[in-house]
Design a protein around this motif. Sequence first.
Motif, PDB file in Angstrom:
ATOM      1  N   GLU A 110       0.827  -1.199   0.000  1.00  0.00           N
ATOM      2  CA  GLU A 110       0.000   0.000   0.000  1.00  0.00           C
ATOM      3  C   GLU A 110       0.865   1.254   0.000  1.00  0.00           C
ATOM      4  N   PRO A 111       0.390   2.323  -0.627  1.00  0.00           N
ATOM      5  CA  PRO A 111       1.139   3.583  -0.572  1.00  0.00           C
ATOM      6  C   PRO A 111       1.358   4.024   0.869  1.00  0.00           C
ATOM      7  N   ALA A 112       2.516   4.610   1.114  1.00  0.00           N
ATOM      8  CA  ALA A 112       2.871   5.070   2.456  1.00  0.00           C
ATOM      9  C   ALA A 112       3.692   6.339   2.321  1.00  0.00           C
ATOM     10  N   PRO A 113       3.763   7.162   3.380  1.00  0.00           N
ATOM     11  CA  PRO A 113       4.553   8.392   3.310  1.00  0.00           C
ATOM     12  C   PRO A 113       6.004   8.097   2.955  1.00  0.00           C
ATOM     13  N   GLU A 116       8.722   8.400   5.776  1.00  0.00           N
ATOM     14  CA  GLU A 116       8.677   7.331   6.774  1.00  0.00           C
ATOM     15  C   GLU A 116       9.207   6.022   6.189  1.00  0.00           C
ATOM     16  N   THR A 117       8.873   5.757   4.937  1.00  0.00           N
ATOM     17  CA  THR A 117       9.369   4.542   4.288  1.00  0.00           C
ATOM     18  C   THR A 117      10.882   4.578   4.159  1.00  0.00           C
ATOM     19  N   LEU A 118      11.432   5.739   3.832  1.00  0.00           N
ATOM     20  CA  LEU A 118      12.886   5.883   3.733  1.00  0.00           C
ATOM     21  C   LEU A 118      13.551   5.540   5.055  1.00  0.00           C
ATOM     22  N   MET A 119      13.026   6.076   6.148  1.00  0.00           N
ATOM     23  CA  MET A 119      13.589   5.794   7.466  1.00  0.00           C
ATOM     24  C   MET A 119      13.422   4.330   7.831  1.00  0.00           C
ATOM     25  N   LEU A 120      12.285   3.756   7.490  1.00  0.00           N
ATOM     26  CA  LEU A 120      12.029   2.348   7.781  1.00  0.00           C
ATOM     27  C   LEU A 120      13.088   1.466   7.127  1.00  0.00           C
ATOM     28  N   HIS A 121      13.392   1.748   5.880  1.00  0.00           N
ATOM     29  CA  HIS A 121      14.374   0.922   5.174  1.00  0.00           C
ATOM     30  C   HIS A 121      15.796   1.236   5.606  1.00  0.00           C
ATOM     31  N   PHE A 122      16.060   2.454   6.020  1.00  0.00           N
ATOM     32  CA  PHE A 122      17.362   2.761   6.600  1.00  0.00           C
ATOM     33  C   PHE A 122      17.600   1.888   7.835  1.00  0.00           C
ATOM     34  N   CYS A 123      16.615   1.840   8.714  1.00  0.00           N
ATOM     35  CA  CYS A 123      16.730   1.002   9.914  1.00  0.00           C
ATOM     36  C   CYS A 123      16.809  -0.475   9.534  1.00  0.00           C
ATOM     37  N   GLY A 124      16.078  -0.857   8.487  1.00  0.00           N
ATOM     38  CA  GLY A 124      16.129  -2.237   8.034  1.00  0.00           C
ATOM     39  C   GLY A 124      17.519  -2.633   7.580  1.00  0.00           C
ATOM     40  N   GLU A 125      18.235  -1.717   6.920  1.00  0.00           N
ATOM     41  CA  GLU A 125      19.601  -2.015   6.484  1.00  0.00           C
ATOM     42  C   GLU A 125      20.526  -2.190   7.687  1.00  0.00           C
ATOM     43  N   ILE A 126      20.350  -1.349   8.688  1.00  0.00           N
ATOM     44  CA  ILE A 126      21.159  -1.494   9.905  1.00  0.00           C
ATOM     45  C   ILE A 126      20.903  -2.852  10.550  1.00  0.00           C
ATOM     46  N   HIS A 199      11.535  -5.511  11.090  1.00  0.00           N
ATOM     47  CA  HIS A 199      12.242  -5.356   9.812  1.00  0.00           C
ATOM     48  C   HIS A 199      11.179  -5.179   8.742  1.00  0.00           C
ATOM     49  N   PRO A 200      11.457  -4.420   7.673  1.00  0.00           N
ATOM     50  CA  PRO A 200      10.424  -4.208   6.644  1.00  0.00           C
ATOM     51  C   PRO A 200       9.778  -5.483   6.111  1.00  0.00           C
ATOM     52  N   THR A 201      10.521  -6.572   6.053  1.00  0.00           N
ATOM     53  CA  THR A 201       9.932  -7.814   5.521  1.00  0.00           C
ATOM     54  C   THR A 201       8.983  -8.487   6.509  1.00  0.00           C
ATOM     55  N   ASN A 202       8.903  -7.956   7.722  1.00  0.00           N
ATOM     56  CA  ASN A 202       8.056  -8.575   8.746  1.00  0.00           C
ATOM     57  C   ASN A 202       6.908  -7.662   9.161  1.00  0.00           C
ATOM     58  N   LEU A 203       6.674  -6.602   8.395  1.00  0.00           N
ATOM     59  CA  LEU A 203       5.620  -5.648   8.714  1.00  0.00           C
ATOM     60  C   LEU A 203       4.471  -5.773   7.717  1.00  0.00           C
ATOM     61  N   PRO A 211      -4.067 -11.786   6.798  1.00  0.00           N
ATOM     62  CA  PRO A 211      -2.757 -11.607   7.441  1.00  0.00           C
ATOM     63  C   PRO A 211      -1.558 -11.975   6.558  1.00  0.00           C
ATOM     64  N   ARG A 212      -1.818 -12.364   5.323  1.00  0.00           N
ATOM     65  CA  ARG A 212      -0.709 -12.722   4.439  1.00  0.00           C
ATOM     66  C   ARG A 212      -0.211 -11.490   3.682  1.00  0.00           C
ATOM     67  N   ASP A 213       0.057 -10.442   4.417  1.00  0.00           N
ATOM     68  CA  ASP A 213       0.517  -9.205   3.779  1.00  0.00           C
ATOM     69  C   ASP A 213       1.877  -8.765   4.322  1.00  0.00           C
ATOM     70  N   THR A 214       2.667  -9.730   4.765  1.00  0.00           N
ATOM     71  CA  THR A 214       4.080  -9.489   5.058  1.00  0.00           C
ATOM     72  C   THR A 214       4.890 -10.432   4.181  1.00  0.00           C
ATOM     73  N   ILE A 215       6.136 -10.067   3.936  1.00  0.00           N
ATOM     74  CA  ILE A 215       7.003 -10.965   3.169  1.00  0.00           C
ATOM     75  C   ILE A 215       7.164 -12.290   3.895  1.00  0.00           C
ATOM     76  N   GLN A 216       7.403 -12.215   5.198  1.00  0.00           N
ATOM     77  CA  GLN A 216       7.647 -13.442   5.957  1.00  0.00           C
ATOM     78  C   GLN A 216       6.442 -14.387   5.948  1.00  0.00           C
ATOM     79  N   SER A 217       5.244 -13.825   5.936  1.00  0.00           N
ATOM     80  CA  SER A 217       4.041 -14.665   5.976  1.00  0.00           C
ATOM     81  C   SER A 217       3.848 -15.450   4.695  1.00  0.00           C
ATOM     82  N   ARG A 218       4.547 -15.083   3.628  1.00  0.00           N
ATOM     83  CA  ARG A 218       4.366 -15.733   2.341  1.00  0.00           C
ATOM     84  C   ARG A 218       5.521 -16.668   1.986  1.00  0.00           C
TER      85      ARG A 218
END
Length: 285
Positions: A110-113, A116-126, A199-203, A211-218
Motif C-alpha cells: 500500500e502507498p505510504a509516506p 517514513e518509508t525511507l527511514m524504515l528501510h534505513f533502519c532495516g539495512e542497519i 524489519h520491513p519484511t516482517n511488517l 494476514p498474508r501481507d508481510t514478506i515473511q508470511s508468504r
Amino acid sequence: MLYPELFKQLESVRWDMDKDIPWSAFDGAKLTDEQAQTIKMNAITEWAALPATEMFLRDNRDDSDFSAFMSIWFFEEQKHSLVLMEYLKRFRPELAPSEQELHEIRFEFEPAPALETLMLHFCGEIRLNHWYRRAAEWHSEPVIKHIYTTLSQDEARHGGAYLRYMKRAINNFGAEAKSAFAKVGVLMASARRTAQALHPTNLHVNRQLFPRDTIQSRLPNPEWLEHWLDKQINFDAAWENKVVDRILHNMSLLMDRSFRTVQELNRYRRELAASLSGGPTAQPA
C-alpha cells in the motif's frame, strides 16, 4: 543529485560473484541441513527487493534522483538473493527456491509516506547488517560465512546511501522530515518491546491481503525468522543493543542532538509533533 556520486562509490567496491566468492573452499562436512534451510529462506526474503523497488518507484515519482538510486539498490539486493540461490544450486540443489516460491512474495505494498518509508528501510539495512554478521558467526562452512559477511557489508553501504538521502530530506523539508524520521526511529529501535522482529519484511503492508501481507508470511515456512533469530543465530539482547545504538547514533547525527536512549528520541518526536501541530512544545519527562 546524489545518484552519480553514489553510483561511483558503490561501483568501486562491487563484488563479482564468480571471482570474489571462494566457491572452491566449500566444506560439505560443515553445512547441516538445518543451516541450508535457513539459507533458502534468506534467499527468498532477499527477493523482496522486487516489490520494494516497485513501491519506492511508485511513491517517489517526484524524486528522480532517489528513483535512479533504486537502480543500484535493486541490482545489489537481487544479487544477494542470487548468490544465496547459487550456493544452494551448487551444494544443496534440492533446496534451491522455485520460481513460484520467489514469485509468491511479489505483491503490492500500500502507498505510504515516502519519508517514513525511507527511514524504515534505513533502519532495516542497519538491522540486516547485524543479522548477517551474526549469521556469518553461526555458520561454520567457509563459503557461506564469506557470503554472509559480504552481504552484511553491502547492507551497511546501503544504509549509508539512505542516510545521504535522509540528510537531503532534512535540508529540503526541515521539521517535517525530522518528525517522520523520529517517529519511525522510535518504532524500529523498540524491538525489545515487541514479539516480532522489526524489519520491513516482517511488517504488514496491504490490509486487503491481511494476514498474508508481510514478506515473511508468504515464505514456505512463515515461522522461520523468529526461530532463526532466537534459536539458531542467537540474536540476543547484546546484538539487539548494537542495532539500537546504531539507530540512535545516526539519529543524533541527523538531528544534531544527542539521543542516548529510545526514550530521549521519543521525547524529541513529541516535541516535533507538537511544533508541527501548532500546540505547546512537549516538556522533557
